[in-house]
Design an enzyme around this catalytic site. Structure first.
Site, short mmCIF file in Angstrom:
data_model
loop_
_atom_site.label_atom_id
_atom_site.label_comp_id
_atom_site.label_asym_id
_atom_site.label_seq_id
_atom_site.Cartn_x
_atom_site.Cartn_y
_atom_site.Cartn_z
N GLU A 1 0.81 -1.21 0.00
CA GLU A 1 0.00 0.00 0.00
C GLU A 1 0.85 1.27 0.00
O GLU A 1 0.49 2.27 -0.63
CB GLU A 1 -0.93 0.00 1.22
N ARG B 1 -18.62 -1.86 3.66
CA ARG B 1 -18.87 -3.22 3.19
C ARG B 1 -20.32 -3.62 3.38
O ARG B 1 -20.89 -4.37 2.59
CB ARG B 1 -17.97 -4.19 3.96
#
Lengths: 277, 309
Positions: free
Chosen positions: B58, B167
């Site tokens: 990342e 989510r």
């Protein structure tokens, strides 16, 4: 305008060293050691290699340079001033309040600075992004990124290296300023940095080793990197921290301090005497 | 609000991004080996030449996105919110925010509503981290329609943006004609008994609470704060003046998130008592998202209770 005469390039590199010392002395702070070690590398890049035009610092198709070891800004600023990106007088404002010449390079303040850097380990990822973008656009830019040998302690360097080889970024040329010292001590005493050649080769790089203070060597190394297709190149440039000022050479304490007036005069005397040779 | 028609904002984001790719050739997307979960896979399928999966790195992803943006690209970098913000805070700070580069950090799976994955993956500090960064715009969307709008709208901001996504599938709140504006909250209802400021998944909970409270004769208003920075100070102050109670509710730590942002605005312009609902400075835990919302008291029942109490 490319400078091809090696003696002329040597003289420019010496001018850059003088400018580094003056700039750090005026600021009463900064990083002379690593700036001096990369002076020849930057000179060859900016005066002999890169496709750039100081009058059009934002030209789309230009080559890019990322100084990942951003604390060596005195070297970059001196080169940019000498190239004509901004007035040399501005170097006297380095690190002072209101100056464009921040301690670490700011792309929004200084024409010719292609990426803001300062936090070590990040510049190579940006350079990888630039190289990918150039390929997406078929822009034909070469991207150069100078990293320090202490800086490669950072894991992000190796993340970026893996992406560079995976994406076959043959338009990316990394230069490792291998001066052997980091802030505290010899690089090998902090982390294992033996076999730098093998490390980069195993990460998928075309590895070129050269004397980072030999102008001819550097030109050959950059030319050779340009020829290599299908993989990124790294030039491991063997250098001396503090190069050119004898009392600073290979001395840890000159990583990040400004010379006193006496030391400043001594350094300038030595560098000016080189000009006469 | 259509309680039976639910969609996760990560899904809306993925769909909108794939559409945006058609409208704007400068949009590039980066992911860190989570494209199927963040739904950037929808873009990747359509535009493989403008998609970069950097792998599970990342820090590098943020730098690569920054580099791409210097070539005029609008770089959307996406992964789970925990890794998109906390793990790469310094990369965002030095390589994106300080140089004001055109990078959109899109963190899916924000908050405890990630559910079963537990504390390491339940990012409840991201709003705090991102809104503390100069030059950063912070957006946290509440439903499908708003998320699709935001995904495209942030491409028009020439600078860093953090887009917070979830989510958990949540109800569709708005109709497709709803007009949104960066920096402007959305007031739903005119009740004067209380104002509930909510963001992201908690907006639907606040609206449920509003319906339930009506039956008890209590009339509240809900304000959807989709832009946490710059925050809509005028609307916050107006509601503080017009209503009897101020409540904030968020799927985030009560420190540094929406509640803090509302308190900052009010303390300067209209000092008011504020009840903050959120994760009370502790880490999350594994469980079903709905159960966790109840456990951490950020569901409709918790909102009703503080208003009645």
């Amino acid at each position: 305008m490319k400078v091809t005469n090696v003696d002329a390039l040597r003289k420019i590199a010496n001018d850059i060293r003088i400018s580094i010392i003056e700039t750090v002395y005026n600021a009463k702070s900064g990083h002379p050691g690593g700036s001096l070690s990369c002076a020849d590398i930057l000179t060859v890049l900016y005066f002999n290699q890169m496709n750039i035009n100081p009058e059009k610092p934002n030209a789309e198709g230009r080559d890019r340079f990322v100084l990942s070891k951003g604390h060596c800004s005195p070297a970059l600023y001196s080169v940019l001033a000498r190239k004509g990106y901004f007035d040399k007088e501005e170097l006297k404002t380095f690190r002072k309040i209101g100056s464009n010449l921040q301690g670490h390079p700011d792309m929004n303040k200084v024409p010719g600075v292609d990426m803001t850097t300062g936090s070590l380990g990040q510049g190579l990822s940006s350079a990888v992004g630039m190289a990918i973008a150039s390929k997406m656009d078929s822009a034909g830019c070469r991207v150069y990124c100078l990293i320090g040998d202490g800086e490669i302690d950072e894991g992000q360097i190796w993340e970026a290296a893996m992406t560079a080889s995976n994406k076959k970024l043959d338009n990316l040329c990394v230069i490792l300023d291998n001066n052997g010292l980091q802030l505290e001590t010899n690089i090998d005493e902090i982390l294992d940095q033996t076999s730098l050649h093998d490390k980069f080769a195993s990460f998928g790089f075309n590895v070129i080793e050269c004397d980072g203070h030999n102008i001819n060597n550097l030109i050959d190394a950059f030319d050779s990197a340009k020829q290599k297709k299908g993989m990124p190149s790294v030039i491991i440039a063997k250098t001396i921290k503090g190069k050119g000022v004898s009392f600073m050479e290979n001395q840890i304490e000159w990583h990040g301090k400004a010379p006193s007036e006496e030391e400043y005069n001594k350094a300038l005397e030595e560098l000016n005497s080189n000009m006469l040779k | 609000m259509d309680i039976n028609n639910k969609i996760a904002t990560r899904q809306s984001f993925g769909e909108a991004l794939a559409e945006l790719g058609e409208k704007n050739n400068n949009v590039v997307v980066l992911d860190a080996d989570l494209a199927k979960s963040t739904k950037t896979s929808l873009f990747a399928k359509k535009f493989p030449e403008r998609f970069v999966d950097v792998g599970i790195d990342e820090q590098n992803m943020i730098g690569v996105a920054a580099g791409l943006s210097t070539f005029g690209k609008i770089a959307y970098a996406s992964t789970f919110a925990a890794f998109a913000t906390g793990r790469v805070y310094d990369q965002i700070r030095c390589s994106v925010c300080y140089p004001k580069l055109n990078v959109k950090i899109c963190g899916t799976h924000a908050g405890i509503t990630v559910g079963e994955d537990g504390a390491t993956h339940q990012m409840i500090e991201d709003i705090n981290l991102m809104r503390g960064l100069p030059n950063m715009t912070v957006i946290s969307t509440s439903d499908d329609i708003q998320t699709k709008w935001a995904t495209e709208e942030i491409s028009k901001i020439n600078g860093p943006v953090y887009l917070r996504l979830s989510r958990l599938a949540t109800p569709i709140i708005y109709n497709s004609e709803e007009k949104f504006e960066i920096g402007k909250g959305i007031q739903i209802g005119n009740g004067t008994d209380a104002t509930v400021f909510a963001t992201g998944v908690t907006v639907a909970e606040a609206l449920k609470a509003r319906e339930n409270l009506k039956e008890a004769g209590i009339d509240i208003r809900v304000v959807d704060i989709h832009t946490i920075k710059p925050i809509d100070r005028d609307l916050i102050v107006k509601c503080a003046k017009e209503t009897n109670k101020i409540i904030t509710v968020e799927d985030h730590n009560i420190i540094g998130g929406l509640g803090s942002a509302v308190c900052e605005a009010l303390s300067e312009e209209c000092p008011t008592k504020v009840i903050r609902l959120g994760i009370r400075d502790c880490f999350g835990k594994s469980g079903k998202a709905e159960d966790l919302m109840k456990y951490f008291r950020i569901d409709s029942l918790a909102i009703e209770n503080v208003i009645k109490g």
